[in-house]
Scaffold this active site. Structure first.
Site, PDB file in Angstrom:
ATOM      1  N   ALA A   1       0.829  -1.205   0.000  1.00 59.27           N
ATOM      2  CA  ALA A   1       0.000   0.000   0.000  1.00 59.27           C
ATOM      3  C   ALA A   1       0.865   1.257   0.000  1.00 59.27           C
ATOM      4  O   ALA A   1       0.554   2.235  -0.671  1.00 59.27           O
ATOM      5  CB  ALA A   1      -0.913  -0.002   1.218  1.00 59.27           C
TER       6      ALA A   1
ATOM      7  N   PHE B   1       3.952   1.454  -1.149  1.00 61.01           N
ATOM      8  CA  PHE B   1       4.594   1.545  -2.460  1.00 61.01           C
ATOM      9  C   PHE B   1       3.603   2.062  -3.508  1.00 61.01           C
ATOM     10  O   PHE B   1       3.916   2.960  -4.293  1.00 61.01           O
ATOM     11  CB  PHE B   1       5.142   0.177  -2.880  1.00 61.01           C
ATOM     12  CG  PHE B   1       5.713   0.191  -4.263  1.00 61.01           C
ATOM     13  CD1 PHE B   1       6.953   0.743  -4.516  1.00 61.01           C
ATOM     14  CD2 PHE B   1       4.976  -0.309  -5.338  1.00 61.01           C
ATOM     15  CE1 PHE B   1       7.469   0.793  -5.802  1.00 61.01           C
ATOM     16  CE2 PHE B   1       5.480  -0.266  -6.623  1.00 61.01           C
ATOM     17  CZ  PHE B   1       6.736   0.281  -6.855  1.00 61.01           C
ATOM     18  N   ASP B   2       2.394   1.501  -3.496  1.00 61.62           N
ATOM     19  CA  ASP B   2       1.370   1.937  -4.452  1.00 61.62           C
ATOM     20  C   ASP B   2       1.106   3.432  -4.331  1.00 61.62           C
ATOM     21  O   ASP B   2       0.917   4.125  -5.330  1.00 61.62           O
ATOM     22  CB  ASP B   2       0.054   1.177  -4.229  1.00 61.62           C
ATOM     23  CG  ASP B   2       0.145  -0.257  -4.733  1.00 61.62           C
ATOM     24  OD1 ASP B   2       1.150  -0.585  -5.395  1.00 61.62           O
ATOM     25  OD2 ASP B   2      -0.780  -1.037  -4.444  1.00 61.62           O
TER      26      ASP B   2
ATOM     27  N   GLU C   1     -12.560 -12.453 -10.808  1.00 69.79           N
ATOM     28  CA  GLU C   1     -11.787 -13.525 -10.154  1.00 69.79           C
ATOM     29  C   GLU C   1     -11.107 -12.963  -8.918  1.00 69.79           C
ATOM     30  O   GLU C   1     -10.852 -11.768  -8.832  1.00 69.79           O
ATOM     31  CB  GLU C   1     -10.672 -14.018 -11.100  1.00 69.79           C
ATOM     32  CG  GLU C   1     -11.167 -14.545 -12.403  1.00 69.79           C
ATOM     33  CD  GLU C   1     -10.020 -14.837 -13.371  1.00 69.79           C
ATOM     34  OE1 GLU C   1      -8.844 -14.708 -12.983  1.00 69.79           O
ATOM     35  OE2 GLU C   1     -10.329 -15.195 -14.510  1.00 69.79           O
TER      36      GLU C   1
ATOM     37  N   LYS D   1      -8.083 -11.948  -6.665  1.00 70.08           N
ATOM     38  CA  LYS D   1      -6.702 -11.568  -6.943  1.00 70.08           C
ATOM     39  C   LYS D   1      -5.827 -12.222  -5.877  1.00 70.08           C
ATOM     40  O   LYS D   1      -5.801 -11.796  -4.720  1.00 70.08           O
ATOM     41  CB  LYS D   1      -6.562 -10.041  -6.922  1.00 70.08           C
ATOM     42  CG  LYS D   1      -5.173  -9.565  -7.257  1.00 70.08           C
ATOM     43  CD  LYS D   1      -5.227  -8.100  -7.666  1.00 70.08           C
ATOM     44  CE  LYS D   1      -3.921  -7.353  -7.468  1.00 70.08           C
ATOM     45  NZ  LYS D   1      -2.701  -8.051  -7.696  1.00 70.08           N
TER      46      LYS D   1
ATOM     47  N   LYS E   1     -12.202  -8.891 -15.597  1.00 71.27           N
ATOM     48  CA  LYS E   1     -11.730  -9.003 -16.976  1.00 71.27           C
ATOM     49  C   LYS E   1     -12.918  -9.025 -17.933  1.00 71.27           C
ATOM     50  O   LYS E   1     -13.974  -9.567 -17.593  1.00 71.27           O
ATOM     51  CB  LYS E   1     -10.953 -10.321 -17.151  1.00 71.27           C
ATOM     52  CG  LYS E   1      -9.812 -10.497 -16.167  1.00 71.27           C
ATOM     53  CD  LYS E   1      -9.220 -11.904 -16.206  1.00 71.27           C
ATOM     54  CE  LYS E   1      -8.080 -12.005 -15.191  1.00 71.27           C
ATOM     55  NZ  LYS E   1      -7.472 -13.339 -15.134  1.00 71.27           N
TER      56      LYS E   1
ATOM     57  N   LYS F   1      -8.465  -3.242  -5.844  1.00 74.27           N
ATOM     58  CA  LYS F   1      -7.608  -3.549  -4.688  1.00 74.27           C
ATOM     59  C   LYS F   1      -8.358  -3.328  -3.381  1.00 74.27           C
ATOM     60  O   LYS F   1      -9.019  -2.306  -3.199  1.00 74.27           O
ATOM     61  CB  LYS F   1      -6.378  -2.643  -4.706  1.00 74.27           C
ATOM     62  CG  LYS F   1      -5.484  -2.841  -5.912  1.00 74.27           C
ATOM     63  CD  LYS F   1      -4.400  -3.855  -5.650  1.00 74.27           C
ATOM     64  CE  LYS F   1      -3.164  -3.150  -5.127  1.00 74.27           C
ATOM     65  NZ  LYS F   1      -2.034  -4.057  -4.961  1.00 74.27           N
TER      66      LYS F   1
ATOM     67  N   CYS G   1       8.586  -5.142  37.119  1.00 72.84           N
ATOM     68  CA  CYS G   1       7.209  -4.817  36.768  1.00 72.84           C
ATOM     69  C   CYS G   1       7.000  -3.304  36.891  1.00 72.84           C
ATOM     70  O   CYS G   1       7.283  -2.726  37.946  1.00 72.84           O
ATOM     71  CB  CYS G   1       6.266  -5.565  37.713  1.00 72.84           C
ATOM     72  SG  CYS G   1       4.545  -5.057  37.544  1.00 72.84           S
TER      73      CYS G   1
ATOM     74  N   CYS H   1       4.457  -2.551  39.999  1.00 72.44           N
ATOM     75  CA  CYS H   1       4.759  -2.757  41.420  1.00 72.44           C
ATOM     76  C   CYS H   1       6.250  -2.738  41.713  1.00 72.44           C
ATOM     77  O   CYS H   1       6.650  -2.760  42.878  1.00 72.44           O
ATOM     78  CB  CYS H   1       4.146  -4.065  41.919  1.00 72.44           C
ATOM     79  SG  CYS H   1       4.896  -5.538  41.209  1.00 72.44           S
TER      80      CYS H   1
HETATM   81  S1  IVH Z   1      -4.588 -11.576 -14.741  1.00 69.06           S
HETATM   82  C1  IVH Z   1      -2.922  -9.237 -18.176  1.00 69.06           C
HETATM   83  N1  IVH Z   1      -5.789 -12.761 -12.729  1.00 69.06           N
HETATM   84  O1  IVH Z   1      -1.987  -9.627  -9.991  1.00 69.06           O
HETATM   85  C2  IVH Z   1      -3.534  -9.985 -17.053  1.00 69.06           C
HETATM   86  N2  IVH Z   1      -3.733 -11.632 -12.308  1.00 69.06           N
HETATM   87  O2  IVH Z   1      -1.578  -6.740 -10.151  1.00 69.06           O
HETATM   88  C3  IVH Z   1      -2.563 -10.321 -16.036  1.00 69.06           C
HETATM   89  N3  IVH Z   1      -2.948 -11.798 -10.003  1.00 69.06           N
HETATM   90  O3  IVH Z   1       0.569  -9.725 -12.362  1.00 69.06           O
HETATM   91  C4  IVH Z   1      -2.958 -10.993 -14.836  1.00 69.06           C
HETATM   92  N4  IVH Z   1      -4.608 -13.018  -9.251  1.00 69.06           N
HETATM   93  O4  IVH Z   1       0.471 -11.603 -10.565  1.00 69.06           O
HETATM   94  C5  IVH Z   1      -4.733 -12.026 -13.128  1.00 69.06           C
HETATM   95  N5  IVH Z   1      -6.922 -13.902 -11.034  1.00 69.06           N
HETATM   96  C6  IVH Z   1      -5.878 -13.169 -11.443  1.00 69.06           C
HETATM   97  C7  IVH Z   1      -4.840 -12.791 -10.567  1.00 69.06           C
HETATM   98  C8  IVH Z   1      -3.782 -12.016 -11.028  1.00 69.06           C
HETATM   99  C9  IVH Z   1      -3.472 -12.432  -8.941  1.00 69.06           C
HETATM  100  C10 IVH Z   1      -1.703 -11.004  -9.975  1.00 69.06           C
HETATM  101  C11 IVH Z   1      -0.767 -11.267 -11.130  1.00 69.06           C
HETATM  102  C12 IVH Z   1      -0.675  -9.931 -11.821  1.00 69.06           C
HETATM  103  C13 IVH Z   1      -0.959  -8.993 -10.688  1.00 69.06           C
HETATM  104  C14 IVH Z   1      -1.399  -7.629 -11.196  1.00 69.06           C
END
Ligand code: IVH
Length: 691
Positions: free
Chosen positions: A33, A35-36, A112, A114, A291, A315, A409, A412
C-alpha cells in the site's frame, strides 16, 4: 506546494529503489500500500507536468530486471501488469472507458479473486513441462523451472482434454503459500529463534528464489491458474471462460470463486462482498481482478504501455502500512503476564486508525529488533488485533538504540520472572496493583459479570482509593463512597451500584468465568454449569469427572480443581457467597442427579452429532437429551462419531464428513427412537441400505 520537478525526481528514485527491492531482491521494505501510494503520486504528477517527463521513469516498468542467480527467459507473449481501482468509483470509471472502447457493445465481465502471490508462466511442449518463468520486467523473466516442478499443483505432464494437447502451451497463474503453511513455518522459525516470514506473498517469492529445489519443496507452495500465454496448435477460444475450462481440463487447479456479470454494479457488489470475506479463505487475496470475457472485445480494447485496457485489479484496503514507533511499553495482565506493546504514530490500516499494537512477548521484540524511533510495518487483518511485523531497517535514523525488556514490573517494581522454557514473562508479586486492577476489570467485563460502567478507569479509581482490593469488595460499595471519588456524579454512582447489585443474579457460568481461572473461558464454564448446576457440586468433582464434561478436557479440569481447592481462595469464595452471588441452584443439581439415575444410559460413551432441525426439540434440548443418556453431543463429525442426526437445514460439511468417514446418518424423525434404542435404529438403517 513543493517544487514539482524536485518531487518528481525524488519519487522516481524512491519508486525505482523499492521496485528493485521487491522484484529483483525479493526483499521489499515497504508494504504494497505504501509503495502503491508513491507510484500513484508519481503517475499523477507526471500526468500533471508532462514537461518534466523523462524516458526512463520507473512508471514505464512493469517489474524488475532478472537477477543473476537464475538464467533469463524472454516471454513469447509479454506478461503485463494490471491497472488498479482503489474503490467502486474507480471501477465504474474503468467500466465507462471499456464501454466507450467497445462503441456500444455490452461486455460480460468475469470477476476472479486476486491471489496474493507471484505470477508464473509455465510452458509445456508436447504436453511436457519444459520451463517455468517469473514475470520479471514483463518481457524477460527468470528461469525457475526446477523449483516450480516441486509444486504439487503443477502437473509435469498435461492431461489430454480429448483431441490431444497443444504442441506448445503456456499456462499462467499465481504461485502462493497457503496461510496454514505460512503459520506452520513461522511457528517453526519462532521455535528456532529465527526471524519470521513477513507475509505469505514474500514467503512464496523467497521460496521460489531458493538455489536448491529441495528447499523450495519444503515450503509447500500452491498454484492457481488463470490465463494462457503462447499457444500453438490448440483449440480456438472465443471467451475467457472457455480458456479457464480448458486450463482446468489439462490438469490445472482453477480457482472456483469465479463469477460472470453483465453490470458493473454487480461487479462492485461482488468486490465488496469478497472484501468482507477475504479472511474466510485458506490463502490470502488482495483484491478482485475483473476481466472482459469476450476475446474479440479484448482485441478491440487493446493495451496501454503497461497494462491491458480489458482488465482491472480492484484492490482491497491495505492491511499493512508503515508508521513511526514512538515507544515500547509493557502491560501486566490479570495473570501477571507481561505483554510488550508498541505506541505508534496513528496510522489508518485494516479499516481503522491504529495507535497501539501488540509485540506479543519478550522473544518477539528481540527477534524483530524493533526500536523506538524506527519506522515499522503495522499489520491489522480482519478482527485480529494489530501487530508490529518488523522494522524498515534502511529507514532507521542514526543513534537509535536497541530496546531491552524491563527487569521489573512497571506497576509494582518487583522483578519479572520467566520460567525456563516458557515464552511468557510474568510479575508474580501477589499484591501487584496492575494484576489486581486487571482482575477486577475482567470480573466486570462483558463476557464475565457484564457490569456496565465499570471499565478500567473506574476500577483504577476504586482500587487507588482503597475501596476495592478484589471483586468481592465491589458488593459492599455505596453511592456515598462513589460520589466522593473524583469526577463521579450522583447519577453514575447510583447506576453503578444498581449494576453491581444486578450482577449478583448473573447465571453460574458467568460467575465461573469471572473468577478468572486460567484456561477457563465462557464455553467451558457453560458446560460445567449446565452439567453440575452449583459451584459446590463442581468443587466436589474430581479432575476425571470434570474432564469428562464435553468441552472441558484435562487441562481445564486440572486448573479448575486446583483453583477451587486452593486454601487461599476459600475466604474469597465465602465472601462472594455472603455478598449474595448466584452460586447455582441446588435443587436443580439434585433433580438432575435423580433424573440421570432414572434414565437408561443408552448412549453411554457415544458421540451423537446433530445438524439441522429436530422435530419436537430445540438445539439445546436435543443435546441435553443425549447427555442425559450418557452420551456426548460434539459440534463436529469425526471418526469416533457414533451417529449424525440430520434434519432440515443440515450443514453440508457435516454430511460430507459423515459420508466419507462411514458415520451412520440418522434422519431427525428417528431421533427419539435413537435415544431409546440406538442399536435398533442403526440396524434398521443397515437393513434399509442392504434391502
Ligand atoms: S490476470 C494481463 N488474474 O496480480 C492480465 N492476475 O496486479 C494479467 N494476479 O501480475 C494478470 N490473481 O500476478 C490475473 N486472477 C488473477 C490474478 C492475477 C493475482 C496477480 C498477477 C498480476 C498482478 C497484477
Amino acid at each position: 506546494m513543493t517544487d514539482p520537478e524536485a518531487r518528481l525526481e525524488e519519487l522516481r528514485a524512491l519508486v525505482a529503489h523499492h521496485n528493485r527491492l521487491y522484484h529483483e531482491l525479493d526483499a521489499p521494505e515497504l508494504p504494497d500500500a505504501d509503495f502503491d501510494a508513491l507510484a500513484r503520486e508519481l503517475r499523477a504528477l507526471e500526468a500533471e507536468f508532462p514537461e518534466y517527463a523523462v524516458p526512463d521513469s520507473p512508471t514505464q516498468d512493469v517489474g524488475g530486471a532478472a537477477s543473476p542467480t537464475f538464467s533469463t527467459v524472454t516471454h513469447a507473449v509479454p506478461m503485463t501488469s494490471l491497472d488498479n481501482a482503489m474503490n467502486a468509483d474507480e471501477l465504474r470509471a474503468w467500466a465507462d472507458r471499456v464501454a466507450r472502447g467497445l462503441d456500444g457493445q455490452v461486455p460480460t465481465y468475469v470477476a476472479e479473486l486476486k491471489i496474493d502471490g507471484l505470477a508464473m508462466s509455465i510452458r509445456y511442449e508436447s504436453g511436457e513441462l519444459v520451463q517455468a518463468a517469473t514475470r520479471g520486467d514483463g518481457r524477460v523473466g527468470e528461469d525457475v523451472t526446477a523449483n516450480v516442478r516441486t509444486i504439487g499443483d503443477v502437473p509435469h505432464r498435461l492431461s489430454d482434454p480429448g483431441g490431444g494437447v497443444p504442441d506448445v502451451v503456456e499456462v499462467r497463474g499465481e504461485v502462493y503459500m497457503s496461510t496454514a503453511v505460512f503459520d506452520e513455518l513461522n511457528r517453526e522459525y519462532e521455535a528456532a529463534g529465527e526471524r519470521p516470514l513477513v507475509n505469505p506473498r514474500n514467503a512464496a517469492a523467497g521460496s521460489l528464489r531458493q538455489k536448491d529445489p529441495a528447499a523450495t519443496a519444503r515450503r509447500r507452495l500452491s498454484f492457481w491458474a488463470y490465463q494462457l500465454g503462447q499457444v500453438e496448435g490448440g483449440p480456438d477460444f472465443t471467451s475467457h471462460r472457455e480458456t479457464l475450462d480448458f486450463i482446468g481440463s489439462i490438469g490445472f487447479p482453477v480457482n472456483p470463486e469465479i463469477r460472470t456479470f453483465t453490470s458493473v454494479e454487480e461487479v462492485a457488489a461482488f468486490c465488496l462482498d469478497r472484501q468482507e470475506h477475504r479472511h474466510d479463505l485458506a490463502y490470502e487475496i488482495d483484491g478482485v481482478v475483473v476481466k472482459v470475457d469476450d476475446l474479440a472485445q479484448r482485441e478491440l480494447l487493446g493495451y496501454t504501455s503497461r497494462a491491458p485496457r480489458w482488465a482491472i485489479a480492484y484492490k482491497f484496503p491495505p492491511e499493512e502500512r508503515t508508521t513511526r514507533l514512538l515507544d515500547i511499553q509493557v502491560s501486566v495482565g490479570r495473570t501477571g503476564r507481561a505483554t510488550p506493546f508498541a505506541v505508534l504514530e496513528p496510522v489508518f490500516v485494516g479499516g481503522s486508525t491504529v495507535s497501539m499494537a501488540t509485540l506479543h512477548n519478550q522473544d518477539q521484540v528481540a527477534i524483530k529488533d524493533v526500536r523506538p524511533g524506527d519506522t515499522v510495518i503495522v499489520r491489522k487483518a480482519g478482527d485480529v488485533i494489530p501487530e508490529v511485523v518488523g522494522p524498515v531497517v534502511s529507514l532507521r535514523p542514526d543513534g537509535v538504540e536497541p530496546w531491552h525488556f524491563p527487569a521489573n514490573c512497571p506497576a509494582c517494581g518487583n522483578p519479572f520472572v520467566r520460567p525456563e522454557g516458557e515464552a511468557d514473562t510474568r510479575c508474580v508479586a501477589p499484591d501487584c496493583p496492575a494484576q489486581r486492577d486487571q482482575k477486577v476489570a475482567y470480573w466486570a467485563s462483558r463476557g464475565a459479570m457484564d457490569i456496565e460502567g465499570l471499565g478500567e478507569q473506574m476500577v483504577e479509581k476504586l482500587t487507588a482509593a482503597g475501596l476495592v482490593r478484589d471483586p468481592a469488595d465491589l458488593y459492599a460499595l455505596t453511592v456515598e463512597q462513589l460520589v466522593a471519588l473524583e469526577r463521579v456524579g450522583e447519577t453514575s454512582a447510583t447506576n453503578l451500584v444498581t449494576e453491581i447489585d444486578r450482577s449478583k443474579q448473573q447465571p453460574l457460568w458467568r460467575l465461573l468465568t469471572a473468577l478468572g481461572v486460567r484456561h477457563l473461558g465462557p464455553a467451558a464454564s457453560q458446560a460445567l454449569a449446565s452439567e453440575f448446576h452449583t459451584l459446590d457440586a463442581i468443587r466436589e468433582k474430581s479432575v476425571d469427572e470434570l474432564a469428562a464434561v464435553d468441552g472441558v478436557g484435562t487441562v481445564i479440569a486440572t486448573t479448575v480443581r486446583e483453583w477451587l481447592q486452593l486454601e487461599a481462595n476459600q475466604d474469597y469464595l465465602e465472601r462472594l457467597r455472603a455478598a449474595g452471588l448466584n452460586f447455582g441452584d441446588p435443587e436443580a443439581a439434585l433433580a438432575a442427579a435423580e433424573a440421570r439415575a432414572a434414565i437408561p444410559q443408552t448412549l453411554e460413551g457415544r458421540a451423537v452429532v446433530v445438524t439441522g432441525a429436530v422435530p419436537g426439540h430445540t438445539r439445546e434440548s436435543a443435546a441435553e437429551a443425549i447427555v442425559l443418556r450418557g452420551g456426548t453431543s460434539p459440534g463436529s463429525v469425526s471418526k469416533k462419531t457414533f451417529a449424525l442426526v440430520v434434519g432440515d437445514g443440515a450443514g453440508a460439511s457435516k454430511l460430507t464428513k459423515a459420508e466419507s468417514s462411514g458415520t451412520p446418518i440418522v434422519p431427525a424423525e428417528r431421533f427419539d427412537a435413537l435415544l431409546d434404542d440406538p442399536d435398533a435404529v442403526l440396524a434398521d438403517l443397515t437393513d434399509a441400505a442392504d434391502g
